[in-house]
Design a protein around this motif. Structure first.
Motif, PDB file in Angstrom:
ATOM      1  N   GLU A 168      57.040  50.238 -15.985  1.00  0.00           N
ATOM      2  CA  GLU A 168      57.461  51.330 -15.448  1.00  0.00           C
ATOM      3  C   GLU A 168      56.780  52.394 -14.530  1.00  0.00           C
ATOM      4  OE1 GLU A 168      60.935  51.702 -17.684  1.00  0.00           O
ATOM      5  OE2 GLU A 168      60.745  50.229 -19.365  1.00  0.00           O
TER       6      GLU A 168
ATOM      7  N   THR B 183      60.533  54.100 -22.148  1.00  0.00           N
ATOM      8  CA  THR B 183      59.397  53.195 -20.792  1.00  0.00           C
ATOM      9  C   THR B 183      58.349  52.950 -21.447  1.00  0.00           C
ATOM     10  OG1 THR B 183      59.059  53.368 -18.852  1.00  0.00           O
ATOM     11  CG2 THR B 183      58.390  55.768 -20.331  1.00  0.00           C
TER      12      THR B 183
ATOM     13  N   LYS C 198      56.483  57.920  -9.882  1.00  0.00           N
ATOM     14  CA  LYS C 198      57.797  58.170 -10.756  1.00  0.00           C
ATOM     15  C   LYS C 198      57.642  58.313 -12.342  1.00  0.00           C
ATOM     16  CE  LYS C 198      57.523  52.602 -10.169  1.00  0.00           C
ATOM     17  NZ  LYS C 198      56.885  51.487 -10.304  1.00  0.00           N
TER      18      LYS C 198
END
Length: 864
Positions: free
Chosen positions: A659, A655, A671
């Motif tokens: 993101e 990641t 997230k």
């Protein structure tokens, strides 16, 4: 021609060398081989330096081969290099050769043809050279290199030794009253006549299950050639169990006699002797056993009972030898197809042996396939499975279904393929003894083509095999047995063999670790708390008191069988091998090896009942420029830590900032929490992690929220997760300094250096080898120059391995394809060889552009 000579002394003898030939340059080389006909040796430490010749070998020539020669800085110059072969004790060389050598090229020198075979004796090769390859064991003296070797004559039936009497003797100090112990066994032979000097006698000992025990060799020197008594010593780390043993005698590497004896734990055992012929299985077992070359076949010990299959494997090996003979004689394809059946109590054991057969027996195959007949019968066109059988080894299991009505079509297709002998392939049928019997009853064709000598039956392991497996497992834990313990273990296994010969290897390991090693640790602990003296030499040695198979069997249900440690070690080794195969990164590999060894060390201490450190957190900082292998290493880390039990899954979750950062308050935290949940059991790899930090005070920049969300996981002692932050070194350092609680959470910081020109060329070479491409000499030189020039102009955004792979895949190979397809042909070499023009076109197409420098991130918000 001058007759001046220089002199030198070697091993007590004086020799002469022509002065005109004594002008060799200093050379280096990375590979060496001395050949005589089809025989050769490379001079490595454990390799025997010996040739076996006959009177018919006078047309053979000695030759020298070298790789990667280096004569000096001038790459275009050639140098005259002279080699001499002397017979020990004779002043002048028996053979001399002078050849031109050039730096960087393969070198070969052939000595003059032999007018008559060389006499048996001791010889040495003399040449002047500096040594580069440490694997060679050449002797250096007075600026010269010497390679000693022997020449023996092949056996002459008129001079074969005859054995009058023989006996096997266990040394009294090793045998004592406990006959079933490890150590030495001596074979004493009384010969009818002396053996001529410079001949070799070899004795190879096997168990009744054809497990290799030991090999001993005796070269008859002039001082001992008059003796008729010969002694051989078989030193074995395994326990000498009761049973029949065979020692095969070889005269100049040719088997000629077998000595049989039945050992029952006594000091002296009488022997019987019988002659061997080329029709005896024992003859071929010894002839093909690599133990005579100091290299025991390791595959024979992959599973219990495989050693006893040696006679079957030897017969199959003779088929392979016959096939090679046909090829060497340029005969038509006349190959004997190996059709084998393997019956066992379990299909797994049969499939295990089937998998080893091609490697053990030298099948000339290109592919190996295992097929479940239950799946095969579902195929609407059963013959399609065998259509591409050429040079393929097929293993069929669940063969019982072939005897049913549903399997009639598959059986017919199999019979048809077996009868068509014009196609070379291999077939192995795996099943129980009943399944094999029923299949042969319903198919006379298969019964006819699977010869009786190739019907392998795997029975239950013998007491000797069980004991030796337990010894191996103890050895893996660093534990040995004293002589009384060895004898006690053997006697108890004999008494309970009917109960334990059905154990799996996992069950045997459980008894070894919980039933013996744990008792050893408990005994030492009791001595410690009672203040008794504990000798260091006894810490890893089992005594007879530690072994109680009777008690273990009585309480067997109370013990829990743990996971298979062998599988863990194998998975760990495979992952580490992939890491070690990566180009460069040596300091990184050393650091990781130290980490993994400590984890394994604590695992082994825990299994042995010793205090051990608990698993902690293993979070990493990776710093380095693009293309240096950070992502690849993270993937390998996942596999290794999964093998060690640190991670439950071992995958890599990649990641970055984009993101994770949200667009409104609370979304970033949401997230991050979802990502951490998904990353449990895996490695969380955050690339360009320095982007999580900015020196901005703007409350709308949520990068700091991501770091705050990671801190709770970083603080967990056993998180079942490894977090890896990767990026440029300077930026990563600023990020770590931004949060005092962040830097201390990462125990390991690893830096990935840029690849050098040589390392980038290694990466390119592996790409070409993997995809079967060849570089012409001119193309290789230009590629090397291009790599060097690119590195000279690089900045920190240079993508290292990514650049060289892109240069090949997007530049060189398209250019090559365009060139070749302008004049296509059927020449395979044209489609494999990369020329200089391909490199030139790739340079023009993908000329490295000036890289864009990373600018500091723009501050968000107002500035003062």
């Amino acid at each position: 021609m001058t007759t001046n000579h220089d002199s030198f002394t070697y091993k007590g003898y004086s020799y002469l060398i022509p002065a005109c030939c004594n002008s060799n340059p200093t050379i280096r080389f990375s590979g060496f081989k001395l050949e005589l006909g089809e025989q050769s040796f490379s001079g490595s430490e454990h390799e025997e330096r010996m040739f076996i010749v006959s009177d018919a070998d006078n047309d053979c020539r000695l030759s020298i081969r070298m790789d990667e020669t280096d004569c000096g800085d001038d790459l275009n110059a050639t140098y005259e290099v002279t080699f001499h072969i002397y017979r020990v004790g004779e002043e002048l060389p028996v053979l001399t050769v002078t050849e031109a050598m050039q730096t960087g090229y393969y070198f070969e020198a052939k000595f003059p043809p032999l007018t008559q075979p060389l006499d048996a004796g001791a010889y040495f090769l003399l040449f002047d050279a500096a040594l580069e390859d440490n694997d060679l064991t050449l002797e250096w003296q007075d600026g010269r290199l010497f390679l000693p070797f022997f020449i023996l004559k092949s056996r002459d039936k008129s001079t074969l030794p005859a054995v009058e009497t023989a006996k096997a003797v266990r040394p009294q100090d090793e045998c004592r009253t406990q006959g079933y112990t490890s150590g030495a066994l001596r074979l004493q032979l009384q010969l009818a006549h002396p053996i001529r000097e410079m001949h070799e006698l070899t004795a190879i000992c096997y168990t009744e299950d054809w497990e290799f025990v030991a090999c001993d060799k005796r070269l008859v020197t002039p001082r001992k050639c008059s003796q008729t008594t010969r002694h051989f010593c078989f030193r074995w780390s395994k326990i000498w169990m009761a049973g029949r043993y065979t020692a095969i005698l070889m005269y100049n590497r040719e088997p000629f006699a077998a000595i049989d004896f039945s050992y029952q734990g006594k000091t002296v055992t009488p022997c019987t002797c019988r002659p061997l012929s080329a029709q005896d299985v024992a003859y071929h077992v010894a002839k093909n056993n690599r133990a005579t070359d100091g290299n025991t076949p390791e595959l024979l010990h992959k599973c219990i009972g495989l050693a006893r299959l040696t006679p079957y494997l030897t017969n199959l090996l003779r088929i392979s030898e016959y096939n090679r003979f046909c090829e060497n004689q340029q005969l038509a394809a006349l190959k004997v197809n190996p059709y084998v059946s393997i019956s066992s109590l379990t299909t797994f054991r049969a499939k295990q042996v089937a998998f080893c057969l091609p490697k053990l027996s030298g099948y000339q195959i290109s592919e190996y396939k295992q097929t479940d007949c239950a799946q095969w019968v579902k195929d609407e066109a059963p013959e399609s499975l065998l259509e591409s059988r050429k040079e393929v080894a097929f293993t069929l299991y669940n063969i019982g279904i072939l005897c049913s009505e549903k399997g009639a079509g598959c059986l017919a297709a199999l019979e048809s393929a077996v009868k068509e002998t014009g196609v070379y392939w291999a077939l192995t049928l795996c099943g129980t003894a009943d399944e094999i019997k029923r299949l042969f009853a319903i198919s006379p064709t298969l019964e006819q083509y699977v010869c009786p000598e190739y019907r392998i039956q795997i029975g239950l392991p013998s007491a000797a095999e069980v004991v030796h497996l337990m010894q191996d497992q103890l050895g893996e834990a660093g534990i040995s047995l004293d002589s009384e313990a060895e004898n006690r273990l053997a006697l108890q296994v004999y008494r309970h063999i009917d109960n334990i010969n059905t154990w799996t290897q996992k069950e045997m390991r459980c008894f070894v670790m919980q039933g013996m090693v744990k008792q050893l640790r408990q005994r030492i602990y009791t001595h410690f708390i009672n203040g008794k003296e504990i000798k260091q030499s006894n810490l890893g040695v089992l005594s007879a008191a530690d072994i109680s198979l009777d008690a273990w069997l009585a309480n067997r249900k109370e013990y829990a069988f743990h996971g298979n440690c062998t599988d863990i070690e194998q998975s760990f080794a495979e992952s580490m091998n992939r890491l070690n195969e990566m180009v460069g990164l040596q300091s990184l590999k050393d650091t990781l090896s130290a980490i993994f060894c400590r984890i394994r060390f604590n695992e082994h201490r825990s299994r042995l009942g010793l205090p051990a450190e608990a698993h902690g957190a293993y979070h990493f900082i990776f710093t380095g420029n693009p293309g240096t292998g950070k992502t690849t290493v993270a993937q390998l880390l996942g596999k290794v830590f999964h093998a060690l039990g640190i991670l439950s899954k071992g995958e890599v979750i990649t990641t970055g900032r984009n993101e994770l950062v949200g667009t409104y308050i609370g979304q970033t935290e949401e997230k991050v929490n979802k990502l951490l949940e998904r990353a449990r059991g895996n490695i969380l790899f955050i690339d360009e992690a320095y982007n999580l930090y900015t020196d901005s005070d703007d409350h709308r920049d949520y990068g700091s929220r991501i770091i705050e969300g990671l801190l709770p996981v970083l603080a967990e002692p056993h998180p079942d997760m490894i977090i890896v932050l990767a990026g440029y070194e300077d930026e990563m350092e600023r990020m770590l300094q931004s949060n005092p609680g962040l830097k201390g959470r990462f125990s390991y910081r690893l830096h990935f250096e840029d690849y050098s020109a040589d390392e980038l060329m290694q990466i390119a070479a592996r790409f070409f080898k993997r995809n079967d491409y060849l570089l012409s000499d001119e193309a290789e030189q230009l590629l090397r120059e291009t790599v060097a020039q690119t590195l000279a102009a690089k900045d920190r955004c240079f993508s290292n391995a990514r650049w060289i792979n892109q240069f090949i895949a997007s530049g060189i190979l398209p250019a090559m394809a365009q060139r070749v397809m302008q004049q296509p042909s059927g020449d395979a070499g044209l489609y494999r060889t990369i020329e200089r023009s391909d490199i030139e076109q790739a340079i023009g197409t993908l000329q490295p552009k000036a890289t864009i420098k990373i600018m500091p991130r723009r501050r968000i918000g107002f500035r003062a």
